[in-house]
Write a protein that holds these residues in place. Structure first.
Motif, mmCIF file in Angstrom:
data_model
loop_
_atom_site.group_PDB
_atom_site.id
_atom_site.type_symbol
_atom_site.label_atom_id
_atom_site.label_comp_id
_atom_site.label_asym_id
_atom_site.label_seq_id
_atom_site.Cartn_x
_atom_site.Cartn_y
_atom_site.Cartn_z
ATOM 1 N N LEU A 118 26.038 36.138 39.582
ATOM 2 C CA LEU A 118 25.277 36.285 38.366
ATOM 3 C C LEU A 118 23.960 35.521 38.455
ATOM 4 N N LYS A 119 23.940 34.528 39.295
ATOM 5 C CA LYS A 119 22.727 33.730 39.453
ATOM 6 C C LYS A 119 21.575 34.582 39.987
ATOM 7 N N GLU A 120 21.897 35.449 40.936
ATOM 8 C CA GLU A 120 20.872 36.326 41.504
ATOM 9 C C GLU A 120 20.302 37.267 40.445
ATOM 10 N N TYR A 121 21.157 37.765 39.572
ATOM 11 C CA TYR A 121 20.683 38.625 38.488
ATOM 12 C C TYR A 121 19.732 37.858 37.579
ATOM 13 N N ALA A 122 20.081 36.625 37.249
ATOM 14 C CA ALA A 122 19.229 35.800 36.388
ATOM 15 C C ALA A 122 17.885 35.547 37.059
ATOM 16 N N ASN A 123 17.891 35.286 38.361
ATOM 17 C CA ASN A 123 16.642 35.066 39.104
ATOM 18 C C ASN A 123 15.743 36.301 39.090
ATOM 19 N N GLU A 124 16.366 37.472 39.022
ATOM 20 C CA GLU A 124 15.616 38.726 38.990
ATOM 21 C C GLU A 124 15.245 39.137 37.567
ATOM 22 N N GLY A 125 15.685 38.360 36.586
ATOM 23 C CA GLY A 125 15.370 38.677 35.199
ATOM 24 C C GLY A 125 16.262 39.753 34.605
ATOM 25 N N ILE A 126 17.406 39.996 35.233
ATOM 26 C CA ILE A 126 18.341 40.999 34.747
ATOM 27 C C ILE A 126 19.373 40.297 33.878
ATOM 28 N N SER A 127 19.487 40.767 32.638
ATOM 29 C CA SER A 127 20.420 40.163 31.697
ATOM 30 C C SER A 127 21.815 40.738 31.894
ATOM 31 N N VAL A 128 22.714 39.856 32.234
ATOM 32 C CA VAL A 128 24.104 40.254 32.409
ATOM 33 C C VAL A 128 24.958 39.256 31.637
ATOM 34 N N ASP A 129 25.522 39.741 30.530
ATOM 35 C CA ASP A 129 26.361 38.852 29.734
ATOM 36 C C ASP A 129 27.718 38.652 30.387
ATOM 37 N N LYS A 130 28.377 39.750 30.658
ATOM 38 C CA LYS A 130 29.706 39.666 31.242
ATOM 39 C C LYS A 130 30.028 40.992 31.913
ATOM 40 N N ILE A 131 30.500 40.924 33.122
ATOM 41 C CA ILE A 131 30.930 42.122 33.837
ATOM 42 C C ILE A 131 32.441 42.176 33.738
ATOM 43 N N GLU A 132 32.938 43.250 33.152
ATOM 44 C CA GLU A 132 34.388 43.408 33.008
ATOM 45 C C GLU A 132 34.890 44.473 33.975
ATOM 46 N N HIS A 133 36.030 44.205 34.534
ATOM 47 C CA HIS A 133 36.688 45.178 35.402
ATOM 48 C C HIS A 133 38.183 44.996 35.268
ATOM 49 N N GLU A 134 38.893 46.050 35.575
ATOM 50 C CA GLU A 134 40.345 45.988 35.492
ATOM 51 C C GLU A 134 40.906 45.359 36.765
ATOM 52 N N ASP A 135 41.983 44.653 36.611
ATOM 53 C CA ASP A 135 42.670 44.064 37.745
ATOM 54 C C ASP A 135 43.433 45.161 38.475
ATOM 55 N N ASN A 136 43.170 45.328 39.738
ATOM 56 C CA ASN A 136 43.768 46.396 40.543
ATOM 57 C C ASN A 136 44.931 45.872 41.397
ATOM 58 N N GLN A 137 45.382 44.647 41.122
ATOM 59 C CA GLN A 137 46.430 44.033 41.940
ATOM 60 C C GLN A 137 47.727 44.834 41.931
ATOM 61 N N SER A 138 48.065 45.450 40.808
ATOM 62 C CA SER A 138 49.306 46.230 40.744
ATOM 63 C C SER A 138 49.260 47.422 41.704
ATOM 64 N N VAL A 139 48.106 48.022 41.862
ATOM 65 C CA VAL A 139 47.970 49.144 42.808
ATOM 66 C C VAL A 139 48.086 48.630 44.239
ATOM 67 N N ILE A 140 47.457 47.495 44.521
ATOM 68 C CA ILE A 140 47.546 46.907 45.864
ATOM 69 C C ILE A 140 48.996 46.568 46.194
ATOM 70 N N ASN A 141 49.708 45.975 45.244
ATOM 71 C CA ASN A 141 51.122 45.657 45.454
ATOM 72 C C ASN A 141 51.939 46.922 45.667
ATOM 73 N N PHE A 142 51.622 47.975 44.913
ATOM 74 C CA PHE A 142 52.329 49.246 45.048
ATOM 75 C C PHE A 142 52.116 49.836 46.445
ATOM 76 N N LEU A 143 50.932 49.681 46.982
ATOM 77 C CA LEU A 143 50.634 50.225 48.304
ATOM 78 C C LEU A 143 51.178 49.339 49.423
ATOM 79 N N GLU A 144 50.987 48.015 49.293
ATOM 80 C CA GLU A 144 51.288 47.107 50.394
ATOM 81 C C GLU A 144 52.521 46.235 50.193
ATOM 82 N N GLY A 145 53.163 46.301 49.034
ATOM 83 C CA GLY A 145 54.292 45.427 48.713
ATOM 84 C C GLY A 145 55.544 45.724 49.511
#
Length: 99
Positions: free
Chosen positions: A1-28
């Protein structure tokens, strides 16, 4: 996020879903890769046997198996689906056993 701030890009919060359940399903422990490995050591293993093993191990009627789905694939025994965080993805396991 620091790089975005240095570039003047406003980023409050980046949200994403946790994909761990899919990884566990594939590799568990009883995941897709484990089931494929198990099918490959069987003398009469097959792609359809691998897909059947996925369905029998992960009972699609149970809420705990919400990542796997089965559709009517025109009676194709090598098709299965996985619910990823973005969307449902259908796979054709034809040739998985040989590779």
């Amino acid at each position: 996020l620091k790089e975005y701030a240095n570039e003047g890009i406003s980023v409050d919060k980046i949200e994403h879903e946790d994909n761990q359940s899919v990884i566990n399903f594939l590799e568990g422990k009883m995941g897709v890769i484990s089931l494929l490995n198990e099918e490959c050591v069987r003398p009469k293993g097959s792609d359809a046997g691998f897909v059947n093993k996925i369905y029998s191990t992960h009972d699609i009627s149970l809420p705990s198996s919400k990542l796997i789905f089965k559709r009517h694939y025109n009676l194709c025994k090598t098709m299965f689906g996985i619910r990823h965080f973005a969307k449902d993805v259908t796979y054709d396991a034809s040739g998985f056993y040989m590779k």
